[in-house]
Design an enzyme around this catalytic site. Sequence first.
Site, PDB file in Angstrom:
ATOM      1  N   THR A   1       0.882  -1.167   0.000  1.00 53.38           N
ATOM      2  CA  THR A   1       0.000   0.000   0.000  1.00 53.38           C
ATOM      3  C   THR A   1       0.914   1.210   0.000  1.00 53.38           C
ATOM      4  OG1 THR A   1      -0.108   0.559   2.353  1.00 53.38           O
ATOM      5  CG2 THR A   1      -1.552  -1.225   1.586  1.00 53.38           C
ATOM      6  N   GLU A   2       0.405   2.316  -0.488  1.00 54.63           N
ATOM      7  CA  GLU A   2       1.241   3.513  -0.494  1.00 54.63           C
ATOM      8  C   GLU A   2       1.522   3.997   0.917  1.00 54.63           C
ATOM      9  OE1 GLU A   2      -1.092   7.394  -1.305  1.00 54.63           O
ATOM     10  OE2 GLU A   2      -1.885   5.873  -2.636  1.00 54.63           O
TER      11      GLU A   2
END
Lengths: 336, 260
Positions: B49-50
């Site tokens: 995930t960012e």
Amino acid sequence: MQNKLISLSKAVEMFTRDGMMYASGAGLPVGSESIVFGREMVRQKRKNIHYIVHSCSQQVNLFCAAGVCDKVEAAFSGLEVYGFANGVRRAVETGRVIWEDWSNLSMSLRFLGGALGWPFVPTTANIGSDIQHKSAFQPDTFPCTTKIPEITDPFTGKIYGALPVVKPELAVIHVTMSDVSGNAILLGTEWGRFELARAAQKVVLQTDYIVDTACIRQYPNLVRIPEVIVDAVIPWQLGAWPQCSVGVYDSDEDHMNTMNRLLGSDEGCAKYIEDYIHSWRTHDDFIKVVGKANAQKLMNNVTSHLLAPYRSWIKSDGEITELMEQSLFEKKGSKT
Amino acid sequence: MNYSKQEMMAVATGREICDGDLCIFGVGLSMLAGYFAIAHHAPNARAITEGGIYGSTPVGGLPWGIEDNRISANATCFTGAIDALGFLVASGRCDIGIIGAAQVDKYGNVNTTGFWDKDSREHRSHPRVRLNGSGGANEIGCGCKRVVIMAAHEKKRFAERVDYITTPGYLEGGAARERYHFVGGGPSAIITTLGILRPEPVTKEFMLDSYFSFSSIEEMKQQTGWNLKIFPDAKAVPEPLTRELEILRSIDSTGMLKKK
């Protein structure tokens, strides 16, 4: 190393002022964020804040709704799965807050550039989009050529963008644990806190736990914010509530929604400030507002095991009270 | 029909993910699609995930955010924004990114920033409707090898030109992206509530590739704000298989998406 413990109210008094460039968190909308510090800023009626923040949070939502800030620079204005941030939306759609859009990487790169003393940071993203071409601070210019100016790579001749660096006057950063001088360990993603802590001119930590320095010496690799760049440390368990602090507590689903709903109107915002900011002064009273049973529930969560290695070094409330009396700020205070 | 439109969307998006891909997901439907793909047909796909949380699978339901406890309980690495969006995405290492769109245009440019009254990107005042902004979507659009866009297929959302380019697709079409030397390849598909659009190889205009069984070519054309062209081999998307639905629903164990 100095003992830099400070009370919440004194930290806001000493380190914030109206109209300042203030940065918080560098966390994300559901995660670690210095929300209790923001509540105290609302109580002390700070205004005209130029708010630098990586992503939205309930602090940003509160500041926009309560009129604490009039300018925001950020990459994201929502609350992820909790939905649009109603306080932000209302303020931006009525023009009360001017919201300058960046992206998540560009905010971190702007902090990094500020931290390194660079004049600007070259970027391969944002270019060609309206993040480059539109500036809320310069609404009459399109395409804007001064927000992320085009630059030519001196080696290849290719076109890229130049991000302006940012050095906030103050960054208030939520951490999981810190010793009394500000050596901090952050459980969960550190997101942009590493570079924000180094870009800001002053750094205040808001920490869930105070740990003995022996803990820091046991895990020095994990100290991503060292005391050499920290000015003050506020011990405040559950300070990120209603957001989560990985390893310590969950986000409070009910309160995330209640808070966002109330911040959707001026009347609701006034009620929120009355019920959840003016209703407490001490940490004990703050916990009563959160609800003791609720706090227990939030602290019993799927990440509790992450705190296990550090538990034996955590200082008790009584120990923190004693340490507080020996702090730099208390000594200074006693002289005046 | 024993599945919802959202479930069809998630399955169709998941099918875009190949085994071994390095993938970046957002929250909600994007993450559901991603974890569905890993559990169903891409066991060696690696999810980030960012938020800078790697190697984890959600515990206790779909996460409220890309950083919350549900996505942090069994991670193998906690890092940060520069690592996730810089070293892995802007660098060009990431194979596929999945992003949402409030508005998308015929060249796959995405708007998640706001709607303005003036029908032009030269609007000078604040937006009539403020949306969420980029988050990390802009970097994903510039850096990922393939980008999949998910959007509700409604005429007002499928515009000739978006009000604001939050994330670049093919900009003005054709070779327009080349001016910026983006390391990523641009959007490979728009998965909608009605079907799938893909770019024409030269003009980069998005065309009707396939439609869901509960939709049709006519309905997709009707709900598109530009003159939607149709690939000659346009066809129906295979319906979700029983096993696909079982796996999808086991990931959305708290039914977060059904509550919407």
